[in-house]
Design an enzyme around this catalytic site. Structure first.
Site, PDB file in Angstrom:
ATOM      1  N   GLY A  92       0.823  -1.215   0.000  1.00  0.00           N
ATOM      2  CA  GLY A  92       0.000   0.000   0.000  1.00  0.00           C
ATOM      3  C   GLY A  92       0.851   1.256   0.000  1.00  0.00           C
ATOM      4  O   GLY A  92       2.074   1.207   0.176  1.00  0.00           O
ATOM      5  N   GLY A  94       2.639   3.720   1.408  1.00  0.00           N
ATOM      6  CA  GLY A  94       3.194   4.032   2.720  1.00  0.00           C
ATOM      7  C   GLY A  94       3.788   5.425   2.790  1.00  0.00           C
ATOM      8  O   GLY A  94       4.030   5.964   3.863  1.00  0.00           O
ATOM      9  N   LYS A 115       4.054  12.349  -3.142  1.00  0.00           N
ATOM     10  CA  LYS A 115       4.945  11.309  -2.616  1.00  0.00           C
ATOM     11  C   LYS A 115       5.871  11.935  -1.590  1.00  0.00           C
ATOM     12  O   LYS A 115       6.498  12.954  -1.859  1.00  0.00           O
ATOM     13  CB  LYS A 115       5.800  10.725  -3.746  1.00  0.00           C
ATOM     14  CG  LYS A 115       5.212   9.493  -4.378  1.00  0.00           C
ATOM     15  CD  LYS A 115       6.141   8.939  -5.441  1.00  0.00           C
ATOM     16  CE  LYS A 115       7.132   7.927  -4.889  1.00  0.00           C
ATOM     17  NZ  LYS A 115       7.966   7.352  -5.973  1.00  0.00           N
ATOM     18  N   ASP A 254       4.222  -4.869  -7.351  1.00  0.00           N
ATOM     19  CA  ASP A 254       3.601  -3.612  -6.910  1.00  0.00           C
ATOM     20  C   ASP A 254       4.155  -2.421  -7.687  1.00  0.00           C
ATOM     21  O   ASP A 254       3.649  -1.308  -7.548  1.00  0.00           O
ATOM     22  CB  ASP A 254       3.812  -3.398  -5.405  1.00  0.00           C
ATOM     23  CG  ASP A 254       5.278  -3.417  -5.011  1.00  0.00           C
ATOM     24  OD1 ASP A 254       5.983  -4.370  -5.385  1.00  0.00           O
ATOM     25  OD2 ASP A 254       5.728  -2.468  -4.346  1.00  0.00           O
ATOM     26  N   ASN A 255       5.177  -2.657  -8.492  1.00  0.00           N
ATOM     27  CA  ASN A 255       5.738  -1.572  -9.303  1.00  0.00           C
ATOM     28  C   ASN A 255       5.456  -1.784 -10.777  1.00  0.00           C
ATOM     29  O   ASN A 255       6.167  -1.258 -11.630  1.00  0.00           O
ATOM     30  CB  ASN A 255       7.250  -1.474  -9.070  1.00  0.00           C
ATOM     31  CG  ASN A 255       7.585  -1.021  -7.657  1.00  0.00           C
ATOM     32  OD1 ASN A 255       6.769  -0.365  -7.011  1.00  0.00           O
ATOM     33  ND2 ASN A 255       8.751  -1.373  -7.171  1.00  0.00           N
TER      34      ASN A 255
END
Ligand code: AMP
Ligand code: MG
Length: 489
Positions: A92, A94, A115, A254-255
């Site tokens: 998730g 973070g 970010k 996740d990327n």
């Protein structure tokens, strides 16, 4: 939290309307002393945001996290992922917060995300912050990728926070504003699959199809069409990266986006001296994501997407498995096609076929043999085809090897000779060289932003010859050479 601001970013949010299990609502943290590093005024205009307003104190307030933008519904997204092959059920955002979405001038929905704007429920042990270094790296490399013509997330702004971020040492903090056609990842699908949450998985697939593959909705099997779409976009993307000598460095599930945009510019690098097994990332000890391994890594990730979609297919299990396997098999062909077509263009070869493919492999073999500078070789070859300079023989210590190669190049090129205009469009003059990126970051940390701005500016028209920018063409000397890159988060 800061004051309300009138709607200066025309938010039009859809993710926030998804079921609550998709995200956690929560605002960015405030920072003590925000200052602009850079605003991307062209991108702002594209997004329908007044660049003058964005560049003002009001815009700074919002993109630093200090002010709350009207229409924003800040949230962090849930996802899971395989990191270097190891399963992590809960990742998730973070250290990222989605402010909301806008619909750009071409009707495409784009996410606006901060970010480095503080902790979220997905931060685990992290502080949710980002040092300025990774912010500048992502700004430079993502904008360079866009200018090179590669699908990618974009940089809308970089801000320094006036707050130290503690890593091995205290570093100046920063906030990056990322724009993406969505932040849906392979890992987003894995998140619901792993939880056996079929209902959410269906909602996610419907959402992704509406956003990225609206035509799939009308097909006989929308889920399968969607998977085929992702497979095709990723095959083309990875071939495009490789044709520029690019190594992503952290191709974890996740990327990897389902949109087909490059995301996450951590320990990525453009190769200087070429070697197919090159790795830069300090955390990639096994070479899992080496230049040559990227198609296999991509296909492995897509298999994780495929298995996550299986519960949504209507047929018998056996049928479903064979259907997704077929879609995955398509990856190999699509990748090869895109890869050879890009490399043929770089070599100016007009005709496809096995002979040209063998010659592409031979060319890369020659470059790998002496670790010749990848970008310089292809550009010098372009110049020589153009007649503006001699052929790049001097790049090789084994002159005979090059001579033999050149004879074959002429032969493969046929009577018409190389297609120089295609070569010019396929072989950049300037890429974000690692040593220039490092120098820009080092100077910025010392308080001088000029090298960062100069580098970003130098990479806006990467295919155009510009005698005033030759220092960005040069390969690093021994003292400048960068051999490792870090996530730095
Ligand atoms: P990445 O390396 O960017 O793919 O991040 C992997 C995961 O670590 C994601 O869930 C990030 O949100 C999380 N993460 C990375 N850096 C931080 C940080 N400084 N604070 C909190 N979470 C982080
Ligand atoms: Mg990531």
């Amino acid at each position: 939290m800061g004051r309300q601001h009138e709607m200066a970013i025309p938010f039009d949010n859809t993710y926030a309307q998804l079921p609550e299990v998709f995200f956690s609502k929560g605002k960015p943290a405030t920072v003590p002393k925000p200052e602009w590093v850079r605003v991307n005024v062209e991108l702002a205009s594209e997004l329908g945001i007044d660049p003058e307003w964005l560049s003002s104190e009001a815009g700074l307030g919002i993109l630093s996290g200090n002010e709350f933008a009207d229409g924003s519904e800040p949230l962090s997204q849930a996802y899971a992922g395989h990191q270097f092959g190891g399963w992590v059920p809960q990742l998730g955002d973070g250290r990222a917060i989605l402010l909301g979405e806008v619909v750009d001038g071409s009707g495409i929905r784009r996410d606006i995300q901060l970010k480095g704007s503080g902790r979220t429920p997905y931060s685990r042990g992290g502080d949710g912050k980002s040092p300025l270094g990774p912010v500048l790296r992502e700004y430079i490399v993502s904008e360079a990728m866009a200018a090179l013509g590669v699908p990618t997330t974009r940089a809308l702004a970089a801000v320094s926070t006036g707050e130290p971020v503690y890593r091995e040492e205290a570093l100046p903090g920063g906030v990056f504003t990322r724009v993406a056609s969505s932040h849906l990842r392979v890992g987003t699908f894995q998140y619901f699959y792993a939880r056996n949450d079929r209902e959410s998985l269906q909602a996610l697939a419907d959402y992704a199809i509406a956003r990225h593959d609206p035509s799939a909705a009308k097909s006989d099997e929308p889920i399968l069409s969607f998977l085929e779409g992702v497979v095709e976009r990723q095959a083309r993307l990875i071939a495009h990266w490789m044709s520029l000598g690019f190594i992503h460095g952290v191709m974890n599930t996740d990327n990897m986006t389902v949109s087909g945009e490059t995301i996450d510019f951590g320990p990525c690098a453009f190769q200087d001296g070429f070697h197919p097994e090159r790795v830069f990332s300090s955390i990639d000890r096994q070479g899992r994501y080496a230049w040559i391994n990227q198609p296999a890594a991509g296909q492995w990730n897509l298999a994780r997407l495929a298995e996550s979609l299986l519960p949504l297919l209507p047929g018998e299990e056996k049928e479903n498995v064979s259907a997704v396997e077929q879609a995955l098999t398509g990856f190999g062909n699509q990748f090869r096609q895109a890869y050879f077509s890009r490399f043929r263009a770089k070599l100016g070869i007009r005709e496809s076929g096995e002979k040209s493919e063998d010659f592409v492999e031979k060319t890369l073999g020659m470059l790998g043999e002496e670790e010749t500078d990848f970008t310089i070789f292809f550009r010098e070859l372009t110049r020589s085809a153009d007649g503006s300079c001699a052929s790049p023989e001097s790049l090789f210590s084994d002159g005979e090897m090059f001579t033999r190669w050149k004879e074959e190049w002429n032969e493969v090129g046929g009577e018409t000779g190389p297609d120089v205009s295609v070569m010019k469009r396929s072989n950049p003059v300037r890429i974000p060289r690692n040593h220039r990126v490092e120098q820009a970051i080092d100077s910025a940390q010392g308080g001088d932003l000029q090298p960062f701005h100069d580098l970003v500016d130098a990479l806006v028209h990467p295919y155009d010859e510009d005698a005033s920018l030759t220092k960005y063409e040069e390969s690093p000397n021994a003292a400048e050479r960068v051999t490792k890159t870090f996530c730095g988060t």
